[in-house]
Motif scaffolding. Sequence first.
Motif, short mmCIF file in Angstrom:
data_model
loop_
_atom_site.label_atom_id
_atom_site.label_comp_id
_atom_site.label_asym_id
_atom_site.label_seq_id
_atom_site.Cartn_x
_atom_site.Cartn_y
_atom_site.Cartn_z
N ILE A 1 0.87 -1.17 0.00
CA ILE A 1 0.00 0.00 0.00
C ILE A 1 0.91 1.22 0.00
O ILE A 1 1.82 1.32 0.82
N ARG B 1 0.86 5.45 0.02
CA ARG B 1 -0.01 6.62 0.27
C ARG B 1 0.83 7.86 0.42
O ARG B 1 2.04 7.80 0.62
N LEU C 1 -2.53 11.87 3.32
CA LEU C 1 -3.59 10.85 3.21
C LEU C 1 -4.62 11.14 2.12
O LEU C 1 -5.69 10.54 2.12
N LYS D 1 -3.99 7.17 -2.10
CA LYS D 1 -3.63 5.85 -1.58
C LYS D 1 -3.87 4.83 -2.67
O LYS D 1 -4.87 4.90 -3.38
N MET E 1 2.83 -0.81 4.48
CA MET E 1 2.41 0.49 3.96
C MET E 1 3.61 1.41 3.85
O MET E 1 4.35 1.61 4.81
N GLU F 1 4.79 5.28 2.82
CA GLU F 1 4.25 6.64 2.76
C GLU F 1 5.25 7.56 2.09
O GLU F 1 6.44 7.56 2.43
#
Length: 88
Positions: free
Chosen positions: A7, A9, A13, A16, A75, A77
């Motif tokens: 994932i 992102r 936020l 994503k 995840m 970022e």
Amino acid sequence: MSEMNLIVRTADLTKKAEVMMDSCHTGRDIVRAALQNWAMSPDTDYALVNVSRMPPVTLKPSATLAASGVKPGEMLEIQPVLVAGGGQ
């Protein structure tokens, strides 16, 4: 080489995506793809951070996902690199 589901992102936020990515891709590859796909500012420097880890781990831009220890389902970022001003 092995594919993994990740994932990705943005730090704010607003964006994503769940992606299948080969473990030989680098952090730089992921940031570049996000810049293109999400129309992010090319005038900003970005870091890729594995926020599934505690504490979060910043990936080296030239290191592969495998070398960075990224695991399937984690995840990542994309965070803008903030530079302190040279105020007086």
